[in-house]
Design an enzyme around this catalytic site. Structure first.
Site, PDB file in Angstrom:
ATOM      1  N   LYS A 268       0.848  -1.195   0.000  1.00 27.32           N
ATOM      2  CA  LYS A 268       0.000   0.000   0.000  1.00 27.32           C
ATOM      3  C   LYS A 268       0.884   1.246   0.000  1.00 27.32           C
ATOM      4  CE  LYS A 268      -3.233   2.452   3.081  1.00 27.32           C
ATOM      5  NZ  LYS A 268      -3.938   2.390   4.385  1.00 27.32           N
ATOM      6  N   ASP A 273      -2.853  10.221   3.878  1.00 23.55           N
ATOM      7  CA  ASP A 273      -4.240   9.789   4.001  1.00 23.55           C
ATOM      8  C   ASP A 273      -5.019  10.747   4.892  1.00 23.55           C
ATOM      9  OD1 ASP A 273      -6.623   8.448   4.011  1.00 23.55           O
ATOM     10  OD2 ASP A 273      -5.969   6.888   5.411  1.00 23.55           O
ATOM     11  N   LYS A 280     -10.502  12.402   8.423  1.00 22.73           N
ATOM     12  CA  LYS A 280     -10.049  11.990   9.746  1.00 22.73           C
ATOM     13  C   LYS A 280     -10.084  13.181  10.712  1.00 22.73           C
ATOM     14  CE  LYS A 280      -6.710   8.565   8.008  1.00 22.73           C
ATOM     15  NZ  LYS A 280      -7.209   7.377   8.709  1.00 22.73           N
ATOM     16  N   ASP A 291       1.441   6.376   5.746  1.00 20.99           N
ATOM     17  CA  ASP A 291       0.484   5.371   5.276  1.00 20.99           C
ATOM     18  C   ASP A 291       0.994   4.623   4.050  1.00 20.99           C
ATOM     19  OD1 ASP A 291      -1.898   4.107   5.881  1.00 20.99           O
ATOM     20  OD2 ASP A 291      -3.121   5.396   4.612  1.00 20.99           O
ATOM     21  N   ASP A 350     -12.387   6.692   3.835  1.00 18.40           N
ATOM     22  CA  ASP A 350     -11.169   6.472   4.619  1.00 18.40           C
ATOM     23  C   ASP A 350     -10.722   5.017   4.590  1.00 18.40           C
ATOM     24  OD1 ASP A 350      -9.026   7.202   6.195  1.00 18.40           O
ATOM     25  OD2 ASP A 350     -10.119   7.012   8.089  1.00 18.40           O
ATOM     26  N   GLU A 352      -9.483   3.342   2.149  1.00 20.67           N
ATOM     27  CA  GLU A 352      -8.942   3.431   0.792  1.00 20.67           C
ATOM     28  C   GLU A 352      -7.854   2.414   0.499  1.00 20.67           C
ATOM     29  OE1 GLU A 352      -5.701   4.639   2.937  1.00 20.67           O
ATOM     30  OE2 GLU A 352      -7.769   5.270   3.266  1.00 20.67           O
ATOM     31  N   ARG A 354      -7.662  -0.809   1.001  1.00 16.63           N
ATOM     32  CA  ARG A 354      -8.183  -2.027   0.362  1.00 16.63           C
ATOM     33  C   ARG A 354      -8.580  -1.772  -1.086  1.00 16.63           C
ATOM     34  NH1 ARG A 354     -12.274  -2.189   5.185  1.00 16.63           N
ATOM     35  NH2 ARG A 354     -10.354  -1.322   6.037  1.00 16.63           N
TER      36      ARG A 354
END
Length: 501
Positions: A268, A273, A280, A291, A350, A352, A354
């Site tokens: 990833k 993020d 968030k 991230d 949020d 994201e 996956r």
């Protein structure tokens, strides 16, 4: 720092400090520590008798030699209980000892080969753990400090072995440990970089450096190529950011005549993020610059794999983008079509990771790769479940899960198996698409993993959730504050293990 191995007498080393060791409960030191004790007229034995030196793991005791020996300082490092001793302890002790020596202001140190004697640790393993522990423990991220009042560094470390028959094995271990630690520290640098400096484009630049250093093939897919391939999930995440997305593909062909002997590493690569429209909270949002830790681990592991050259075909795939709440950002309720053809209803922007991994796995399958390990800072839920010391492992193939966990154990990175029960699929069912991108609050790390697994498409697959282990707030053993570089060494060890059969 340069690390070398010599055959000789630790008491004769012309170093600013030497490091010897002691197991907990030992009252009369032997071996090299005993030789140093005798040269100091029993100073170590006296301190043991007075209770100042106990040998507890990570305990450091400084003794000034005052002209009784060539080295000016002796550090007695506690190894803890002998029954708990192993490579992890060596890494911990050398990380702690390295920082202790640096604070003394000396530029050179020497150490005995911890565990290569009565510790019954293989000399090569000992050498690797010494190099890893020292180099990882001394890591500091200071790129943006204009005025660094503590710029002192330990410049050299000599591993001294009295048995000349063990020197070559120690040298092999030190060489490999140095390579692994350098890659881990590079991964730490990437995680620690601010998001305005490490964009998806800059991650691709790092991948180019790694490819050149390790003779890997590199392909970087741009937005138009993603459109052509139908990567709607990755593009959906990327559409809120002004930074162009990149799909980074590194290839190592270690067994070109056997295409079935392969491994895909998918990381990833969310360089920042914000949560997107499902934004968030402001508190601690700055940590989301990390991230992309999974993608960094994949890139850095590929560099080592290219240099160690296992007999295995390995592809490193990193879908890299920001997740931002711009006017073009995707919305809750949107439906995206992935490269595989499956559709996903966006219930929370949020979630994201996956989404980008769905297209990352689909791309791996399009290359014919039949074993896939993905690495991601995926869920806060895994931190609730396992804390900050264990990475969660999920998957559809018990053999590959077991091999991955064992690789982590050998690399000194803790991994714990987690279930993926079929009945939990109901949690992410969608009335309007093939699935939603979240499965609710319960078992969040499990359903997040299972959504990724929907795109394995028959391949053996393992998901490693490093949300808890990718960073640390403490300085302990081989870890320092910030990015840990976790999974670089595990992925390298896994590739070598699979290559060895």
């Amino acid at each position: 720092m340069e690390i070398r191995v010599e055959s000789g007498d630790i008491t004769q080393q012309p170093a600013g400090a030497i490091i010897v060791n002691l197991f907990e409960g030992v009252t009369s030191p032997g071996g090299a520590t005993g030789a140093v004790d005798r040269a100091l007229d029993g100073a170590i034995s006296t301190l043991i008798g007075e209770g100042e030196i106990k040998g507890k793991k990570g305990e450091m005791t400084l003794i000034h030699t005052l002209g009784k020996m060539v080295p000016r300082r002796v550090i007695v490092a506690g190894l803890g209980k002998s029954e708990d001793f192993g490579a992890d302890v060596i890494r911990h002790v050398m990380g702690t000892a390295g920082r202790f020596v640096r604070r003394l202001g000396v530029d050179s140190a020497a150490t005995i080969a911890h565990g290569a004697g009565i510790g019954r640790v293989d000399s090569e393993v000992s050498g690797r753990a010494i190099a890893e522990g020292a180099l990882l423990g001394l890591y500091r991220f200071r790129r943006y400090k204009a005025n660094d009042s503590d710029g002192r560094e330990l410049e050299s470390l000599t591993v001294v072995e009295s048995d000349s028959n063990k020197v070559s094995a120690l040298e092999r271990g030190v060489a490999e440990g140095t390579l692994l630690a350098a890659a881990t520290n590079r991964c730490r640098d990437m995680v620690n970089e601010p998001a305005n400096q490490l964009t998806p484009t800059q991650i691709a630049e790092v991948a180019l450096e790694v490819a050149r250093e390790s003779d890997l093939r590199l392909e970087v897919l741009d937005r138009q190529r993603m459109v052509d391939l139908g990567m709607g999930a990755l593009l959906g995440v990327a559409q809120g950011s002004d930074q162009p997305p990149k799909l980074i593909v590194l290839r190592y062909d270690g067994d070109p005549d056997n295409a079935e002997n392969n491994l895909a590493l998918v990381g990833k690569g969310i360089t920042f993020d914000s949560g997107g429209i499902s934004i968030k909270p402001a508190a601690n949002m700055g940590t989301m610059k990390g991230d992309m830790a999974g993608g960094a681990a994949v890139i850095c592991a590929m560099g080592v794999i290219g240099q160690l050259k296992p007999k295995l075909n390995v592809a490193g795939i990193v879908p890299a983008t920001e997740n931002m709440p711009g006017g073009k950002a995707q919305r809750p309720g949107d439906i995206v079509k992935t490269m595989s053809g499956k559709t996903i209803e966006i219930d929370n922007t949020d979630a994201e990771g996956r989404l980008v991994l769905a297209d990352g796995l689909a791309y791996a399958r399009s290359l014919g790769l039949t074993r896939i390990v993905d690495v991601a800072t995926l869920t806060g839920a895994v931190v609730v479940a396992l804390g900050k010391s264990y990475t969660g492992a999920f998957g559809n193939d018990q053999h590959l899960i077991d091999r991955t966990i064992q690789a982590g154990k050998e690399a000194g990175e803790n991994i714990w198996p987690m279930p993926t029960p079929a009945e939990y699929k109901d949690q992410y069912k969608s009335a309007v698409a093939d699935m939603k991108n979240v499965g609710g609050r319960n078992a969040g790390s499990i359903t997040g993993a299972m959504i990724i697994g929907e795109f394995a498409d028959g391949a053996a697959w393992v998901h490693l959730d490093i949300a808890g282990t990718s960073t640390t707030d403490s300085v302990k053993g081989a870890n320092t504050k910030g990015g840990t570089g976790v999974m670089v060494r595990t992925l390298v060890r896994l590739a070598r293990s699979l290559a060895e059969g």
